[in-house]
Enzyme design. Structure first.
Site, PDB file in Angstrom:
ATOM      1  CG  ASP A   1      -1.693   1.218   1.442  1.00  0.00           C
ATOM      2  OD1 ASP A   1      -2.356   1.644   0.481  1.00  0.00           O
ATOM      3  OD2 ASP A   1      -1.648   1.793   2.549  1.00  0.00           O
TER       4      ASP A   1
ATOM      5  CG  ASP B   1      -2.139   7.296   0.430  1.00  0.00           C
ATOM      6  OD1 ASP B   1      -2.299   8.522   0.441  1.00  0.00           O
ATOM      7  OD2 ASP B   1      -2.072   6.629  -0.625  1.00  0.00           O
TER       8      ASP B   1
ATOM      9  NE  ARG C   1     -11.798   8.731   1.169  1.00  0.00           N
ATOM     10  CZ  ARG C   1     -10.891   7.770   1.358  1.00  0.00           C
ATOM     11  NH1 ARG C   1      -9.880   7.966   2.180  1.00  0.00           N
ATOM     12  NH2 ARG C   1     -11.010   6.612   0.735  1.00  0.00           N
TER      13      ARG C   1
ATOM     14  CB  SER D   1      -2.049   3.245  -3.926  1.00  0.00           C
ATOM     15  OG  SER D   1      -2.604   4.331  -3.223  1.00  0.00           O
ATOM     16  N   GLY D   2      -5.124   2.638  -3.096  1.00  0.00           N
ATOM     17  CA  GLY D   2      -6.453   3.192  -3.279  1.00  0.00           C
ATOM     18  C   GLY D   2      -6.400   4.690  -3.490  1.00  0.00           C
TER      19      GLY D   2
ATOM     20  CE  LYS E   1      -5.040  -0.744  -1.784  1.00  0.00           C
ATOM     21  NZ  LYS E   1      -4.423  -0.278  -0.529  1.00  0.00           N
TER      22      LYS E   1
ATOM     23  CG  ASP F   1      -2.210   2.104   6.542  1.00  0.00           C
ATOM     24  OD1 ASP F   1      -2.709   3.090   7.115  1.00  0.00           O
ATOM     25  OD2 ASP F   1      -2.225   1.973   5.312  1.00  0.00           O
TER      26      ASP F   1
ATOM     27  CG  ASN G   1      -7.934   0.148   1.596  1.00  0.00           C
ATOM     28  OD1 ASN G   1      -7.387   0.356   2.683  1.00  0.00           O
ATOM     29  ND2 ASN G   1      -7.541   0.742   0.491  1.00  0.00           N
TER      30      ASN G   1
END
Length: 399
Positions: free
Chosen positions: A190, A192, A235, A278-279, A323, A346, A349
């Site tokens: 991931d 972020d 968001r 990554s999301g 993912k 972390d 997701n």
């Protein structure tokens, strides 16, 4: 710590296999000690204890052994350092555009085998439950003992710091021995709050003046309280109108997580294919991947028209299921099994990809993620992933 400092990581160490060979008499006679799948059916655990270098180790072996002595069903074997191991040099030069973080957190790593006194097989589900129970009990004990002694040492040597005792003085990883013996080939990360310290969408939101609203949605999603897709749409909608001129400014202020560069460099030196999944947004993911030398990037496209973020999304969203699909597809493309895959993250997701990997590692993660991961890294930088994979502490190269 100076830049361009060479550090070394043992490659292809036989220490874990030698430890397994040493307990042959405690295992069923029909089990091959070199058959990783067969060993998976046994309740034989790798126990890895990681302490920051600043924490006095005192007699960590005594603490671990005293806990084992209270468990009549278990036997403890120390995994010896492999003096014959060849080494991979890790050049950990810091990159000026991503700040001057330490390349990694100096640490002490202690490695053991936990072996049942009587030879027995164990259902995988029961074995996983046993690992979590041992992890909880031993971590609680070690944190208590270390905190007590650390507090005493601080009171004696540094009385001004006597009250600064934290719960996270130790990471305990209780893993199947198969995790240590297998050769892994693919590592998915991931971005972020994992490879970087920030949540990029929060940085974008701050620029747009909607930081508090976006951060609240992000935190709820990371805790698994709301659906990721729903949170993502909400968001991104709040980002409407951000000028593309600020995107490079945001890139410039992103900081790599401590240990990120060291970890990726070491894994690549060990032959891993590395993937950033990554999301977040590809604009930033590509930038970070370039800084770290990551092989492959998968992230969401940030929709832009007339030099401004539109607030619209482009499907498919890189959510938890996506993912996992990316990790699985990449393994298939590389012609490797999922038993050779490591996934690190972390947030909630990240759990789907961590669940299908051989080893899922939570890094400074939310409690729900730590509880469901195979290993949780809290006391070091991202290089704690290397320790969870069974490697000893990073050491200065002799060359």
């Amino acid at each position: 710590m100076p830049e361009n400092t060479p550090y070394s990581l043992p490659k292809d160490s036989k220490a874990w296999q030698q430890a397994v060979d040493s307990i042959a008499s405690l295992l069923p006679e029909d089990i091959s000690l070199h058959d990783f799948d067969a060993l998976q059916s046994l309740p034989v655990f790798a126990l890895i204890v990681v302490l920051p270098a600043k924490v006095p180790a005192l007699d960590i072996h005594h603490y671990v052994q005293s806990w084992v002595d209270e468990q009549p069903s278990w036997h403890l074997v120390t995994v010896a350092e492999d003096a014959e191991a060849s080494f991979v040099d890790v050049d950990v030069a810091t990159n000026g555009s991503t700040g001057t973080q330490q390349p990694f957190t100096p640490a002490q790593v202690f490695r053991y085998l936990l072996v049942p006194v009587t030879d027995t097989l164990m259902h995988p589900g029961k074995k996983t439950a046993a690992a979590h129970i041992i992890d909880d009990q031993l971590t609680t004990r070690l944190r208590h003992d270390l905190a007590k002694n650390y507090a005493n040492a601080q009171a004696t040597d540094h009385p001004e710091n006597a009250a600064l005792v934290h719960d996270n003085l130790v990471d305990c990883h209780i893993l199947s021995i198969g995790h240590m013996l297998r050769t892994h080939k693919l590592a998915c990360f991931d971005m972020d709050s994992t490879l970087i310290e920030q949540e990029v969408i929060v940085e974008l939101a701050k620029t747009a003046g909607v930081g508090a609203e976006v951060e609240a949605i992000t935190e709820a999603a990371m805790r698994g309280e709301i659906d990721f897709d729903e949170s993502f749409v909400k968001r991104v909608a709040l980002l409407e109108g951000i000028s593309t001129s600020v995107l490079d400014e945001i890139c410039a202020r992103l900081t790599l997580s401590t240990g990120a560069h060291t970890t990726i460099t070491a894994l690549k030196a060990l032959g891993y294919h590395t993937v950033l999944v990554s999301g977040g947004f590809s604009y930033f993911a590509n930038y970070i991947a370039k800084q770290l030398g990551i092989d492959e990037v998968h992230a969401n496209h940030l929709d832009i028209e007339d030099g401004q973020v539109t607030g619209h999304i482009q499907l498919p969203i890189v959510n938890g299921a996506k993912k996992a699909a990316i990790a699985q597809h990449t393994a298939e493309h590389l012609n490797i099994e999922m038993s050779q895959v490591v996934c690190v993250g972390d947030g909630a997701n990240d759990l789907p990809m961590m669940a299908i990997a051989d080893l899922g590692v939570a890094y400074n993660a939310k409690p729900i993620v730590q509880a469901r991961a195979d290993a949780a890294v809290n006391v070091t930088g991202l290089e704690g992933v290397l320790y969870a994979l069974g490697y000893p502490a990073l050491v200065a190269s002799k060359s």
